[in-house]
Design a protein around this motif. Sequence first.
Motif, short mmCIF file in Angstrom:
data_model
loop_
_atom_site.label_atom_id
_atom_site.label_comp_id
_atom_site.label_asym_id
_atom_site.label_seq_id
_atom_site.Cartn_x
_atom_site.Cartn_y
_atom_site.Cartn_z
N GLY A 11 4.40 64.84 66.03
CA GLY A 11 4.05 65.29 67.36
C GLY A 11 4.79 64.57 68.46
N SER B 279 9.27 66.21 74.36
CA SER B 279 8.45 66.19 73.15
C SER B 279 8.58 67.56 72.48
CB SER B 279 6.98 65.93 73.52
OG SER B 279 6.13 66.36 72.50
N ALA C 137 6.66 68.85 70.30
CA ALA C 137 5.34 69.47 70.29
C ALA C 137 5.03 70.14 71.63
CB ALA C 137 4.27 68.44 69.95
N THR D 146 -2.40 72.50 71.31
CA THR D 146 -2.05 71.30 70.56
C THR D 146 -1.28 71.72 69.33
OG1 THR D 146 -4.11 70.27 71.29
CG2 THR D 146 -2.97 69.24 69.44
N VAL D 147 -0.13 71.11 69.11
CA VAL D 147 0.65 71.37 67.91
C VAL D 147 0.15 70.41 66.85
CG1 VAL D 147 2.94 71.36 66.87
CG2 VAL D 147 2.64 72.12 69.23
N GLU E 100 -0.11 69.66 62.37
CA GLU E 100 0.39 70.02 61.05
C GLU E 100 -0.73 69.79 60.06
OE1 GLU E 100 3.76 67.79 59.81
OE2 GLU E 100 2.91 65.88 60.36
N ASP F 189 3.43 74.20 59.84
CA ASP F 189 2.93 73.71 61.12
C ASP F 189 2.10 74.81 61.76
OD1 ASP F 189 4.40 71.35 60.90
OD2 ASP F 189 6.14 72.25 61.85
N LEU G 226 -0.45 75.89 65.53
CA LEU G 226 -0.88 75.60 66.89
C LEU G 226 -2.38 75.76 66.96
CD1 LEU G 226 1.73 77.71 68.88
CD2 LEU G 226 1.74 75.24 68.59
#
Length: 92
Positions: free
Chosen positions: A3, A45, A47, A67-68, A70, A77, A79
């Motif tokens: 991230g 970033s 992310a 928010t990203v 994993e 990945d 979201l």
Amino acid sequence: MEGNDLIATDEAAKILNVSAETLRRYTDEGKLPSQRTSGGHRRWSKAAVLAYAYQQRNNLNPEDTITVVESYPAVWDGLLIIKTDGSKIWHT
């Protein structure tokens, strides 16, 4: 994907499908934060860029939190979108 991975202008612009100038304008307007290297170059970033891209492509309310995350490293990945009403959407 971590991230906190930082990416250069060309990669961030490619993800957003915009020019480097537009990307810098987004930052100057406060839409997408960046950091400066010791040499003065901007870095974003990954992310944050991915979340912003998703938000723009799906016409989400800018107040919604994206928010990203994993789930399984090196597998996929996704979201996590937390809307202003508190509802959550998981998008892969």
